[in-house]
Design an enzyme around this catalytic site. Sequence first.
Site, PDB file in Angstrom:
ATOM      1  N   HIS A   1       0.854  -1.198   0.000  1.00  0.00           N
ATOM      2  CA  HIS A   1       0.000   0.000   0.000  1.00  0.00           C
ATOM      3  C   HIS A   1       0.886   1.243   0.000  1.00  0.00           C
ATOM      4  O   HIS A   1       1.329   1.720   1.042  1.00  0.00           O
ATOM      5  CB  HIS A   1      -0.917  -0.007   1.229  1.00  0.00           C
ATOM      6  CG  HIS A   1      -2.021   1.000   1.165  1.00  0.00           C
ATOM      7  ND1 HIS A   1      -3.355   0.659   1.242  1.00  0.00           N
ATOM      8  CD2 HIS A   1      -2.006   2.342   1.026  1.00  0.00           C
ATOM      9  CE1 HIS A   1      -4.106   1.739   1.164  1.00  0.00           C
ATOM     10  NE2 HIS A   1      -3.299   2.783   1.030  1.00  0.00           N
TER      11      HIS A   1
ATOM     12  N   HIS B   1       1.219   5.011  -2.374  1.00  0.00           N
ATOM     13  CA  HIS B   1       0.661   5.859  -3.435  1.00  0.00           C
ATOM     14  C   HIS B   1       1.783   6.561  -4.200  1.00  0.00           C
ATOM     15  O   HIS B   1       2.629   7.226  -3.588  1.00  0.00           O
ATOM     16  CB  HIS B   1      -0.291   6.901  -2.849  1.00  0.00           C
ATOM     17  CG  HIS B   1      -1.563   6.326  -2.315  1.00  0.00           C
ATOM     18  ND1 HIS B   1      -2.713   6.263  -3.072  1.00  0.00           N
ATOM     19  CD2 HIS B   1      -1.868   5.775  -1.116  1.00  0.00           C
ATOM     20  CE1 HIS B   1      -3.678   5.699  -2.356  1.00  0.00           C
ATOM     21  NE2 HIS B   1      -3.197   5.395  -1.160  1.00  0.00           N
TER      22      HIS B   1
ATOM     23  N   ASP C   1       1.668   9.194  -6.098  1.00  0.00           N
ATOM     24  CA  ASP C   1       1.636  10.649  -5.946  1.00  0.00           C
ATOM     25  C   ASP C   1       1.881  11.083  -4.504  1.00  0.00           C
ATOM     26  O   ASP C   1       1.904  12.280  -4.215  1.00  0.00           O
ATOM     27  CB  ASP C   1       0.316  11.231  -6.463  1.00  0.00           C
ATOM     28  CG  ASP C   1      -0.901  10.650  -5.768  1.00  0.00           C
ATOM     29  OD1 ASP C   1      -0.784   9.594  -5.138  1.00  0.00           O
ATOM     30  OD2 ASP C   1      -1.992  11.255  -5.873  1.00  0.00           O
TER      31      ASP C   1
ATOM     32  N   GLY D   1     -10.229   7.608  -1.921  1.00  0.00           N
ATOM     33  CA  GLY D   1     -10.975   8.850  -1.741  1.00  0.00           C
ATOM     34  C   GLY D   1     -11.822   8.764  -0.479  1.00  0.00           C
ATOM     35  O   GLY D   1     -11.768   7.798   0.271  1.00  0.00           O
TER      36      GLY D   1
ATOM     37  N   HIS E   1      -9.854   0.608  -0.413  1.00  0.00           N
ATOM     38  CA  HIS E   1      -9.666   1.436   0.770  1.00  0.00           C
ATOM     39  C   HIS E   1     -10.936   1.348   1.610  1.00  0.00           C
ATOM     40  O   HIS E   1     -12.020   1.742   1.155  1.00  0.00           O
ATOM     41  CB  HIS E   1      -9.455   2.897   0.369  1.00  0.00           C
ATOM     42  CG  HIS E   1      -8.053   3.245  -0.004  1.00  0.00           C
ATOM     43  ND1 HIS E   1      -7.492   2.866  -1.198  1.00  0.00           N
ATOM     44  CD2 HIS E   1      -7.100   3.957   0.666  1.00  0.00           C
ATOM     45  CE1 HIS E   1      -6.248   3.341  -1.261  1.00  0.00           C
ATOM     46  NE2 HIS E   1      -5.982   3.986  -0.140  1.00  0.00           N
TER      47      HIS E   1
ATOM     48  N   GLU F   1     -10.772   3.045   7.290  1.00  0.00           N
ATOM     49  CA  GLU F   1      -9.774   4.005   7.765  1.00  0.00           C
ATOM     50  C   GLU F   1     -10.500   5.181   8.408  1.00  0.00           C
ATOM     51  O   GLU F   1     -10.552   5.322   9.621  1.00  0.00           O
ATOM     52  CB  GLU F   1      -8.879   4.478   6.626  1.00  0.00           C
ATOM     53  CG  GLU F   1      -7.838   5.500   7.088  1.00  0.00           C
ATOM     54  CD  GLU F   1      -7.121   6.175   5.923  1.00  0.00           C
ATOM     55  OE1 GLU F   1      -6.057   6.761   6.178  1.00  0.00           O
ATOM     56  OE2 GLU F   1      -7.610   6.132   4.796  1.00  0.00           O
TER      57      GLU F   1
ATOM     58  N   ASP G   1       1.869   3.998   2.818  1.00  0.00           N
ATOM     59  CA  ASP G   1       0.796   4.864   2.326  1.00  0.00           C
ATOM     60  C   ASP G   1       1.373   6.015   1.497  1.00  0.00           C
ATOM     61  O   ASP G   1       1.412   5.935   0.273  1.00  0.00           O
ATOM     62  CB  ASP G   1      -0.066   5.385   3.467  1.00  0.00           C
ATOM     63  CG  ASP G   1      -1.466   5.795   3.018  1.00  0.00           C
ATOM     64  OD1 ASP G   1      -1.841   5.476   1.868  1.00  0.00           O
ATOM     65  OD2 ASP G   1      -2.189   6.408   3.813  1.00  0.00           O
TER      66      ASP G   1
END
Length: 359
Positions: free
Chosen positions: A19, A21, A23, A178, A205, A208, A297
């Site tokens: 996991h 990202h 970006d 998102g 996702h 969380e 993350d």
Amino acid sequence: MSEADIRPEIRALPKVLLHDHLDGGLRPATIVELAHKHGYDALPATDADDLGRWFRDAADSGSLERYLETFGHTVGVMQTADALRRVASECAQDLAADGVVYAEVRYAPEQHLDGGLTLEVVVEAVNAGFRDGEEAAGGRIVVRALLTAMRHAAKSTEIAQLAVRYRDQGVAGFDIAGAEAGFPPTRHLDAFEYLQRENGHFTIHAGEAFGLPSIWEAIQWCGAERLGHGVRIVDDITDNGAPGEKLGLLAAYVRDRRIPLEMCPSSNLQTGAADSIADHPITHLKDLRFRVTVNTDNRLMSGTSMSREMTLLAEAFGYTWSDLQWFTINAMKSAFIGFDERLDIINSTIKPGYAALMA
């Protein structure tokens, strides 16, 4: 804890990351250079060190608005094929330098179209960058992409089709991300049903920022193979830490089915899912034998790495080499690549790497 405080032995450990990202992991210096090259003039700082501090401070601010603003800047400089290829290559190299031997890195192709790229060009540029990074790292890492659809948008089926189309070219699976609240995974049921028909892999996702209903829908309605974060599964466990502990039906299902939890401790602190590393439920879930994995993350926003996450956990909970190996093998077992490939990395790289240290 800074990267300089990490023990060399932990840095050298073979690690698996599920996991992360794309970006959320850019080098600050790269952001500055790409912004200058492509005319992006909205950065809050143009010195790389200052910019890196700004990203961490914004992510730590407790303000969701400021946290989301950070991604506006990284995505803002990732709108050309050459920028995407460079960022992906550097991602693979940075992970390899941190001892990661297998990684699944996710990104949302639909967020990189402002400069006129097509979805296909975006995917091909990122795939090429990962291959560049693997080569530059001397083959010490295998990187696969996860294509993410945004929960609030309407492109999920199109992105799922893209994941299937490129699954033999470095795309391992699909994800949605998102805001959870107000955007349940069942909004994208068509995409998940398509992936199941096509034998595609996907994670969601869930659990969380939102609680058990999000996890329940992700698993029982959508068929998620893994849970992105999933930290709120503890809400279905009573008498935490006490004898006679009881798992609710959902928690028991997640554990019994060995559904992997993609946990990201430092990120969870920033989003309020835990108050401190010492209070994070990861060890409680580990002790209950859930299939827990450790992840980063967003490395830039959290100022972290896999080595730092492992160090923080080891210091907070007294983890041994055997514990860290357990997390690593859990992650490798849960990867979206073939069984033979997973087994080969476990037996040829992970177990020998840990055995050398434990000896």
